[in-house]
Design an enzyme around this catalytic site. Structure first.
Site, PDB file in Angstrom:
ATOM      1  N   GLU A   1      17.170 102.073   4.911  1.00 34.10           N
ATOM      2  CA  GLU A   1      15.971 102.731   5.435  1.00 34.10           C
ATOM      3  C   GLU A   1      15.331 101.798   6.460  1.00 34.10           C
ATOM      4  OE1 GLU A   1      12.015 105.040   3.807  1.00 34.10           O
ATOM      5  OE2 GLU A   1      12.607 103.181   2.825  1.00 34.10           O
TER       6      GLU A   1
ATOM      7  N   CYS B   1       8.642 108.597   5.269  1.00 32.97           N
ATOM      8  CA  CYS B   1       9.699 108.527   4.255  1.00 32.97           C
ATOM      9  C   CYS B   1      10.788 109.568   4.489  1.00 32.97           C
ATOM     10  CB  CYS B   1       9.110 108.689   2.852  1.00 32.97           C
ATOM     11  SG  CYS B   1       8.248 110.247   2.568  1.00 32.97           S
TER      12      CYS B   1
ATOM     13  N   GLU C   1       7.142 108.317  -5.670  1.00 41.07           N
ATOM     14  CA  GLU C   1       7.682 108.921  -4.448  1.00 41.07           C
ATOM     15  C   GLU C   1       8.024 107.763  -3.529  1.00 41.07           C
ATOM     16  OE1 GLU C   1       8.794 110.073  -1.281  1.00 41.07           O
ATOM     17  OE2 GLU C   1       6.677 110.196  -0.740  1.00 41.07           O
TER      18      GLU C   1
ATOM     19  N   LYS D   1      -5.996 102.904  -4.828  1.00 35.33           N
ATOM     20  CA  LYS D   1      -5.758 101.646  -4.126  1.00 35.33           C
ATOM     21  C   LYS D   1      -5.004 101.924  -2.831  1.00 35.33           C
ATOM     22  CE  LYS D   1      -2.478  98.732  -4.171  1.00 35.33           C
ATOM     23  NZ  LYS D   1      -2.513  98.385  -2.717  1.00 35.33           N
TER      24      LYS D   1
END
Length: 483
Positions: free
Chosen positions: A378, A284, A250, A175
């Site tokens: 973040e 990331c 992750e 997906k």
């Protein structure tokens, strides 16, 4: 850009039932194509088809599976000859500069080649036993792997799970993020089909959160490989836990670059700018916190701000630029909101802080502290908060003072000192004398704490991710017992 044609629903064995979705170019807002999204009810037939196809694939000779992976790797490696439009999709659909698109295609090829080698790895061990029998372990495919991939490095973050899962005898339901449905999903299906992958083994279902939830709960999918935000990862992990599934998560990061007093600033500034501004900070592993020794701090801020102002931002398909656009207006609002809240809270804007449409200027924030939102959270944008420290102990404490634990970079003239500091910082990845953005197909990749569950992708770590370890014993005749 006619290949692959999303209208053919490549990679699915049935027509999808979700709405039509425009795939837009972030740099211009133009519609590139329209795809049909997967509805939650599309997951079950896709998973069933994958489950059915998987048995013959797992039973195929290992060299047949390896050959498919090698051919797929060759198609990615020689994309200029076979499928030149694939690079354009990465540039236009994902907002990548051409160099970043080249990197994704290179990694995709390497992931396929490394996965091909997995197919012939020793499958287990012979064990000692107290009984008169053969006792051994054997790695067996899990069956069907569900892969949920994000928009930021769409090809890499799909292929790094798809390729090893297939090589080890599994089927895959993928997906991709609907914003990058082509270069993160449909293009992979087209490449693998051309490489000779049997029909049904790779099902591609572009879709939103509802389709992802159905993927996590489907009974035919025992393993989920998820890459995305920490908040979404918590939901995936919770749902997987309720259904007793393995979930490889992750997640996000807020990685620190620690610059010691003996560092060479001429080299460091280049690395620091790359770490924070590569792909508009939408990585990331992005360097989200610059921790700089007090003796270098003022010069570091000044030089990083100068470098940020020198970088060009624009349409990567039509101009030669260092940074392209953010993926959409939602991401723009988040980035600019964090920068505004940080300056309102006392951080000093040394560079950037402005945008034209989705083109956000590389931004440097000085005087960052624990109350600076762009330092503690973040950002997922081209923002570099900088904070001074005085001692090694303080640097370690600051680097470790984050809920995330993905990567850390340490720059010093003494590599042994860098390794010593790294041993004191909880993180999944360490780079001494480099910034935080690094990736190789042969290396185990993943984080700890809010950056993930400790699962790893890459190299031999893929064996643990995508197989089950089965214990088997064999006797020469039926065993007799006291009952």
């Amino acid at each position: 850009m006619t290949w692959p044609d999303p209208a053919t629903a490549i990679g699915t064995t049935h027509p999808l039932k979700g709405p039509h979705h425009p795939v837009t170019e972030p740099a211009t807002g133009d519609r590139l194509t329209t795809v049909t999204l997967a509805a939650p009810e599309d997951v079950e037939p896709a998973a069933e088809a994958a489950h059915t196809a998987q048995h013959a694939w797992a039973a195929a000779p290992h060299f047949d599976r390896a050959a498919v992976l090698r051919r797929a790797g060759d198609l990615f490696a020689d994309h200029d000859h076979h499928h030149p439009a694939l690079k354009d999709w990465l540039v236009r659909e994902a907002g990548s500069i051409p160099g970043k698109a080249d990197f994704e295609l290179h990694v995709a090829a390497q992931e396929c080649y490394e996965a091909a080698a997995l197919a012939s790895r020793p499958a287990g061990q012979v064990l000692p036993t107290e009984e008169q029998r053969l006792s051994y372990t054997r790695r067996v495919p899990v069956g069907v792997v569900g892969v949920i991939a994000p928009f930021n490095a769409p090809l890499i973050l799909s292929i790094r799970s798809v390729a090893p899962a297939l090589a080890l005898g599994n089927a895959v339901v993928l997906k991709p993020d609907p914003r990058t449905a082509v270069c993160g999903g449909l293009a992979l299906a087209a490449v693998f089909a051309e490489a000779g992958l049997p029909e049904g083994l790779l099902q591609v279902l572009p879709g939103g959160a509802e389709a992802g939830q159905a993927l996590v709960t489907d009974p035919h999918i025992p393993v989920i490989s998820f890459t995305g935000s920490t908040d979404a990862g918590r939901a995936v992990g919770e749902a997987a836990g309720r259904h007793l599934k393995r979930a490889h998560l992750e997640l996000g990061g807020n990685s620190a670059l620690v610059v010691l007093e003996d560092a060479d600033l001429d080299a460091v500034i280049s690395a620091a700018a790359w770490g924070s501004f590569f792909h508009q900070g939408q990585i990331c592993m992005t360097t989200g916190r610059h921790l700089v020794h007090a003796s270098l701090y003022e010069e570091y801020v000044e030089r990083l701000a100068v470098r940020a102002d020198e970088l060009t931002v624009g349409d990567p398909h039509r101009e030669r630029v260092h940074l392209g656009p953010l993926i959409d207006r939602g991401q723009l609002g988040k980035v600019h909101g964090l920068v505004g809240a940080s300056t309102a809270g006392g951080a000093r804007l040394a560079a950037g802080g402005a945008h034209d449409r989705l083109f956000y200027r590389p931004t440097v924030l000085a005087e960052a502290d624990d109350l600076t939102p762009a330092y503690t959270e973040e950002v997922f944008g081209p923002v570099a908060p900088v904070r001074p420290f005085g001692t090694d102990d303080e640097a370690v404490a600051l680097a470790a003072a984050s809920p995330y634990g993905l990567a850390v970079g340490i720059v010093t003239a003494d590599p042994a000192r860098g390794l010593d500091l790294a041993d004191r910082i909880p993180t999944g990845i360490v780079h001494v004398n480099d910034q935080t953005v690094n990736d190789e197909a042969v290396a185990p990749f993943g984080g700890v704490a809010a950056s993930g569950t400790g699962s790893r992708f890459g190299g031999e770590a893929n064996l643990d991710a995508f197989t089950e370890l089965r214990w088997t014993t064999v006797r020469g005749g039926a065993a007799r017992h006291p009952f």
